[in-house]
Design a protein around this motif. Structure first.
Motif, PDB file in Angstrom:
ATOM      1  N   GLY B  45     -17.749   0.272 -37.491  1.00  0.00           N
ATOM      2  CA  GLY B  45     -17.539  -1.021 -38.142  1.00  0.00           C
ATOM      3  C   GLY B  45     -16.762  -0.858 -39.443  1.00  0.00           C
ATOM      4  O   GLY B  45     -15.865  -1.646 -39.751  1.00  0.00           O
ATOM      5  N   ALA B  46     -17.119   0.193 -40.197  1.00  0.00           N
ATOM      6  CA  ALA B  46     -16.422   0.454 -41.463  1.00  0.00           C
ATOM      7  C   ALA B  46     -14.958   0.798 -41.205  1.00  0.00           C
ATOM      8  O   ALA B  46     -14.061   0.341 -41.912  1.00  0.00           O
ATOM      9  CB  ALA B  46     -17.123   1.583 -42.207  1.00  0.00           C
ATOM     10  N   LYS B  47     -14.709   1.592 -40.155  1.00  0.00           N
ATOM     11  CA  LYS B  47     -13.319   1.973 -39.831  1.00  0.00           C
ATOM     12  C   LYS B  47     -12.500   0.738 -39.488  1.00  0.00           C
ATOM     13  O   LYS B  47     -11.339   0.607 -39.891  1.00  0.00           O
ATOM     14  CB  LYS B  47     -13.302   2.944 -38.652  1.00  0.00           C
ATOM     15  N   VAL B  48     -13.109  -0.173 -38.711  1.00  0.00           N
ATOM     16  CA  VAL B  48     -12.419  -1.411 -38.333  1.00  0.00           C
ATOM     17  C   VAL B  48     -12.051  -2.196 -39.591  1.00  0.00           C
ATOM     18  O   VAL B  48     -10.919  -2.666 -39.746  1.00  0.00           O
ATOM     19  CB  VAL B  48     -13.320  -2.268 -37.410  1.00  0.00           C
ATOM     20  N   PHE B 278     -22.954 -15.185 -29.298  1.00  0.00           N
ATOM     21  CA  PHE B 278     -22.798 -16.597 -29.672  1.00  0.00           C
ATOM     22  C   PHE B 278     -22.006 -16.645 -30.975  1.00  0.00           C
ATOM     23  O   PHE B 278     -22.545 -16.939 -32.039  1.00  0.00           O
ATOM     24  CB  PHE B 278     -24.168 -17.263 -29.855  1.00  0.00           C
ATOM     25  N   LEU B 279     -20.707 -16.324 -30.867  1.00  0.00           N
ATOM     26  CA  LEU B 279     -19.892 -16.175 -32.077  1.00  0.00           C
ATOM     27  C   LEU B 279     -19.853 -17.449 -32.907  1.00  0.00           C
ATOM     28  O   LEU B 279     -19.774 -17.410 -34.130  1.00  0.00           O
ATOM     29  CB  LEU B 279     -18.466 -15.759 -31.705  1.00  0.00           C
ATOM     30  N   ASP B 280     -19.906 -18.592 -32.226  1.00  0.00           N
ATOM     31  CA  ASP B 280     -19.815 -19.846 -32.970  1.00  0.00           C
ATOM     32  C   ASP B 280     -21.032 -20.068 -33.862  1.00  0.00           C
ATOM     33  O   ASP B 280     -20.975 -20.840 -34.818  1.00  0.00           O
ATOM     34  CB  ASP B 280     -19.655 -21.028 -31.999  1.00  0.00           C
ATOM     35  N   ALA B 281     -22.127 -19.370 -33.538  1.00  0.00           N
ATOM     36  CA  ALA B 281     -23.337 -19.524 -34.340  1.00  0.00           C
ATOM     37  C   ALA B 281     -23.259 -18.722 -35.638  1.00  0.00           C
ATOM     38  O   ALA B 281     -24.082 -18.900 -36.525  1.00  0.00           O
ATOM     39  CB  ALA B 281     -24.559 -19.084 -33.540  1.00  0.00           C
ATOM     40  N   VAL B 292     -14.922  -8.907 -34.149  1.00  0.00           N
ATOM     41  CA  VAL B 292     -15.149  -8.604 -32.728  1.00  0.00           C
ATOM     42  C   VAL B 292     -13.839  -8.243 -32.041  1.00  0.00           C
ATOM     43  O   VAL B 292     -13.762  -7.273 -31.272  1.00  0.00           O
ATOM     44  CB  VAL B 292     -15.847  -9.791 -32.025  1.00  0.00           C
ATOM     45  N   ASP B 293     -12.768  -9.000 -32.332  1.00  0.00           N
ATOM     46  CA  ASP B 293     -11.462  -8.721 -31.712  1.00  0.00           C
ATOM     47  C   ASP B 293     -10.963  -7.324 -32.056  1.00  0.00           C
ATOM     48  O   ASP B 293     -10.519  -6.567 -31.181  1.00  0.00           O
ATOM     49  CB  ASP B 293     -10.422  -9.752 -32.164  1.00  0.00           C
ATOM     50  N   GLU B 294     -11.053  -6.972 -33.358  1.00  0.00           N
ATOM     51  CA  GLU B 294     -10.553  -5.666 -33.796  1.00  0.00           C
ATOM     52  C   GLU B 294     -11.404  -4.535 -33.220  1.00  0.00           C
ATOM     53  O   GLU B 294     -10.905  -3.471 -32.891  1.00  0.00           O
ATOM     54  CB  GLU B 294     -10.568  -5.588 -35.334  1.00  0.00           C
ATOM     55  N   TRP B 295     -12.706  -4.784 -33.133  1.00  0.00           N
ATOM     56  CA  TRP B 295     -13.642  -3.802 -32.560  1.00  0.00           C
ATOM     57  C   TRP B 295     -13.247  -3.500 -31.125  1.00  0.00           C
ATOM     58  O   TRP B 295     -13.161  -2.345 -30.705  1.00  0.00           O
ATOM     59  CB  TRP B 295     -15.061  -4.378 -32.629  1.00  0.00           C
ATOM     60  N   ASN B 301     -17.590   0.569 -27.969  1.00  0.00           N
ATOM     61  CA  ASN B 301     -18.608   0.001 -27.089  1.00  0.00           C
ATOM     62  C   ASN B 301     -19.122  -1.334 -27.648  1.00  0.00           C
ATOM     63  O   ASN B 301     -19.582  -1.407 -28.788  1.00  0.00           O
ATOM     64  CB  ASN B 301     -19.751   1.020 -26.993  1.00  0.00           C
ATOM     65  N   ALA B 302     -19.045  -2.392 -26.817  1.00  0.00           N
ATOM     66  CA  ALA B 302     -19.463  -3.724 -27.277  1.00  0.00           C
ATOM     67  C   ALA B 302     -20.933  -3.742 -27.685  1.00  0.00           C
ATOM     68  O   ALA B 302     -21.344  -4.555 -28.515  1.00  0.00           O
ATOM     69  CB  ALA B 302     -19.213  -4.757 -26.186  1.00  0.00           C
ATOM     70  N   ALA B 303     -21.733  -2.836 -27.105  1.00  0.00           N
ATOM     71  CA  ALA B 303     -23.158  -2.778 -27.455  1.00  0.00           C
ATOM     72  C   ALA B 303     -23.359  -2.485 -28.939  1.00  0.00           C
ATOM     73  O   ALA B 303     -24.387  -2.810 -29.505  1.00  0.00           O
ATOM     74  CB  ALA B 303     -23.863  -1.714 -26.622  1.00  0.00           C
ATOM     75  N   GLY B 304     -22.345  -1.894 -29.576  1.00  0.00           N
ATOM     76  CA  GLY B 304     -22.498  -1.497 -30.970  1.00  0.00           C
ATOM     77  C   GLY B 304     -22.208  -2.584 -31.987  1.00  0.00           C
ATOM     78  O   GLY B 304     -22.378  -2.374 -33.192  1.00  0.00           O
ATOM     79  N   LEU B 305     -21.780  -3.754 -31.523  1.00  0.00           N
ATOM     80  CA  LEU B 305     -21.395  -4.819 -32.458  1.00  0.00           C
ATOM     81  C   LEU B 305     -22.526  -5.228 -33.398  1.00  0.00           C
ATOM     82  O   LEU B 305     -22.299  -5.491 -34.574  1.00  0.00           O
ATOM     83  CB  LEU B 305     -20.922  -6.046 -31.673  1.00  0.00           C
ATOM     84  N   THR B 306     -23.772  -5.283 -32.849  1.00  0.00           N
ATOM     85  CA  THR B 306     -24.897  -5.746 -33.673  1.00  0.00           C
ATOM     86  C   THR B 306     -25.205  -4.774 -34.812  1.00  0.00           C
ATOM     87  O   THR B 306     -25.817  -5.154 -35.796  1.00  0.00           O
ATOM     88  CB  THR B 306     -26.171  -5.926 -32.822  1.00  0.00           C
TER      89      THR B 306
END
Lengths: 290, 381
Positions: B45-48, B278-281, B292-295, B301-306
């Motif tokens: 996340g920091a790299k992004v 639920f990005l709109d939330a 999210v787009d840059e990630w 891995n999308a699992a790591g977004l949280t």
């Protein structure tokens, strides 16, 4: 009472794999006088091979486990041939340091290969537990226990009923004399280390689907294997088998009735007590002196 | 002449440093060890964030350089990484160090070197209550998490929670969470049954679970790393634990649980601080979407977004403070941090003073959400 039965059941399942780990380590120590610090890494290796074969490569679960164990045997033979054979006759401390180095190198290699994120091994058994009264257990854990018991039985048969077993036991008692009797000591060492490693890899492969696979999983296992071996007496194979079950019971009951935060400490407290009160292990044969 | 030469050299080095060299931000995360998965996600996340900032021209006309060190999930190693970043790289601001125990280990070094640290994950109340004026925390301490849980999430449970049990990792984080959630639940008239602990590297939790099963609660609160939570879910299913499971701490990456625990994850609830499903939330939907787009563009891995959002928000906060300070110097950044108002993925980041008078630490009040895993999908309960 229900809770008691559940604890006993949990301990027996876990004890089977502790016994596998323990006899592998104690065999190597007994025959070769090597404190094998790579034992936990062989366990990790077995787990990762099970993951690779059953997960990404999609092999049949049972075939995958079998191949993982055989690869563990192979890796054990390689470690013996490359690292230990040149050190024959070296001081025990030197060998120990080399094994600690190998432990760190293997672990970092696993991290490099697989990354730090845990891997999960798919398994064919139903995830619904078997319920007997108020006690429940996963079918997978029953399979792990049965497989561990079968491996233990096969190991005892080989050790007690085959020529190879006699040769191992002879080397165990006196390498010099057995070499005079025509036992090829070098071959024995490689085979012993390979079998001991294979048992560790088997424990890892069997437990991989129960737990998750991570590079550091072997650290605690190495410590526990030593615990089992010390409980049973260094080099005592029957002792290590019983020691495995005793350690599992002590941990399970300690966590269940004393304090779960100290679950892993309880096993080691037990070892301190054994070393203080009966330093030759709980099951040391009486006649062996000097 | 003998005196002027070093002066000239010093002058040259100052000018060249401020004009061309990138601004360093130091980061200590567990990239290996017990909590490697989460630490790696936060580092990603920091790299992004560094990429996004640098692409839009950096800060103060200079680029940002992230210096990432692996603290190996080990407090001793954490101190070593801080020592290296502070004395070797001379970074003007630090980010770290995931775990409370790891963060607490580093904190005395901040006093020695007088460099601020943005704390992105740690949740023990000790982090902000120990009178360290160099600490600025963007993650909620367990007390805030429990409070927010009581205010906004407790009534989402149907049937309502009547008796709760706890299973926590035996470190500053887990014990702190057990204390705070016990306090909160008791204040709401909920009975507390078993409170069980497990060492961070324990894999077999059957003894604890057998005890919890007997305790007879309806809900089990679990606080630990995702690796251990996976084991808890699997083994709870094996033992047919009747309790519904709620994970606290926001480090549980529900997508990874679905992948690794399979149907054992079904029915479990998870407190999270970012809901990429639920990005709109999200409080600032556009910020969350960029993240999210840059990630995804980086192939993470999308699992790591949280978890990853913590690193992203941490960098955004550091960069804003450097910008406001007008220079990359520790004391100026510390002063600027008191006045930032960053639109982060989690929400507004601004610091209030907490802890002993005269040496307060900064604490931002983050947003908190709860999600449930149902039929292998993440839903709003």
């Amino acid at each position: 009472m229900d809770q008691l039965l559940q604890h006993v059941l949990n301990a027996v399942v876990l004890g089977g794999t502790y016994a596998l780990l323990g006899i592998g380590l104690t065999l190597i120590f007994g025959v070769m006088k090597v404190a094998n610090f790579t034992h936990g890494e062989l366990y990790t290796f077995g787990a990762y091979m099970a993951y690779l074969l059953i997960g990404p490569l999609g092999l049949n679960f049972f075939l995958g486990l079998l191949i993982a164990v055989l690869l563990g045997v192979l890796l054990g033979a390689v470690i013996e041939y490359v690292l230990l054979r040149p050190l024959q006759g070296a001081h025990m401390d030197t060998v120990m340091l080399v094994m600690i180095g190998a432990w760190i190198a293997l672990q970092n290699l696993e991290l490099l290969t697989w990354g730090g994120v845990a891997k999960s091994v798919p398994q064919p058994f139903p995830t619904e537990p078997l319920v007997i009264g108020s006690v429940s257990v996963a079918p997978l854990r029953i399979f792990v226990l049965l497989a561990a018991l079968v491996l233990l039985a096969v190991f005892y048969l080989i050790l007690n009923r085959t020529k190879f077993g006699i040769a191992i036991r002879a080397t165990f008692q006196d390498p010099d004399v057995s070499s005079l009797m025509g036992v090829k000591i070098n071959q024995m060492f490689t085979l012993t280390f390979a079998i001991g490693s294979g048992l560790a890899a088997a424990a890892g492969a069997l437990l991989a689907p129960v737990f998750v696979v991570i590079p550091i999983m072997g650290d605690l296992v190495t410590l526990k294997a030593f615990a089992v071996v010390i409980l049973g007496g260094l080099g005592n194979i029957v002792g290590a088998t019983i020691g495995g079950f005793i350690l599992a019971l002590a941990e399970e009951f300690g966590a269940g009735y004393i304090d779960s935060g100290y679950r892993d400490a309880i096993g080691f407290i037990l070892i301190i007590l054994v070393l203080l009160l009966k330093p030759q292990g709980l099951f040391a044969p009486r006649e062996r002196t000097g | 002449m003998r005196k002027t030469l070093p002066l000239i050299a010093a002058f040259l080095s100052i000018t060249s440093a401020s004009a061309n060299e990138p601004i360093k931000i130091g980061m200590s995360q567990p990239l290996t060890g017990d909590i490697a998965a989460s630490g790696t996600y936060v580092a990603n996340g920091a790299k992004v964030a560094v990429d996004v900032v640098n692409r839009s021209g950096g800060v103060l006309g200079r680029q940002i350089q992230l210096i990432l060190e692996d603290n190996k999930s080990n407090p001793k190693e954490a101190v070593a990484t801080a020592e290296k970043l502070l004395s070797g790289d001379k970074v003007p601001v630090l980010l770290g160090a995931w775990g409370s125990t790891l963060t607490l280990a580093i904190m005395p070094r901040l006093l020695d070197y007088k460099v601020p640290m943005i704390v992105e994950t740690a949740s023990s109340s000790k982090v902000t209550n120990s009178g360290n004026p160099w600490i600025f925390r963007i993650s909620p301490p367990s007390s805030l998490e429990a409070k927010a849980f009581g205010e906004t999430l407790l009534d989402k449970f149907n049937p309502a929670i009547k008796k709760a049990d706890m299973l926590v990792v035996n470190n500053d984080w887990g014990r702190g969470a057990a204390d705070e959630f016990t306090k909160l639940l008791r204040s709401k008239g909920i009975e507390i049954g078993a409170v069980e602990r497990m060492t961070a590297d324990a894999t077999d939790l059957s003894a604890q679970l057998a005890k919890i099963k007997q305790a007879g609660g309806d809900t089990l609160f679990v606080t630990t790393s995702i690796e251990q939570l996976t084991l808890v879910l699997k083994q709870a299913q094996e033992q047919r634990l009747p309790q519904r499971i709620v994970s606290t701490g926001g480090a549980t990456a529900p997508d990874q649980l679905i992948e690794q625990a399979g149907n054992a994850a079904n029915g479990s609830y998870h407190i999270v601080f970012f809901t990429p499903w639920f990005l709109d939330a999200a409080p600032h939907a556009e910020v969350a979407r960029t993240f999210v787009d840059e990630w995804k563009k980086k192939g993470y891995n999308a699992a790591g977004l949280t978890d990853g959002y913590r690193g992203y928000d941490g960098i955004l906060t550091a960069v804003q403070a450097i910008k406001d300070a007008g220079k990359a110097e520790p004391e100026a950044i510390r002063q600027a941090l008191w006045n930032v108002n960053v639109k982060g993925v989690n929400g507004d980041i601004k610091f209030t003073k907490v802890g002993p008078d005269g040496s307060e630490s900064g604490q931002s009040i983050p947003s908190i959400f709860i999600v449930q895993i149902k039929d292998g999908k993440v839903i709003k309960p």
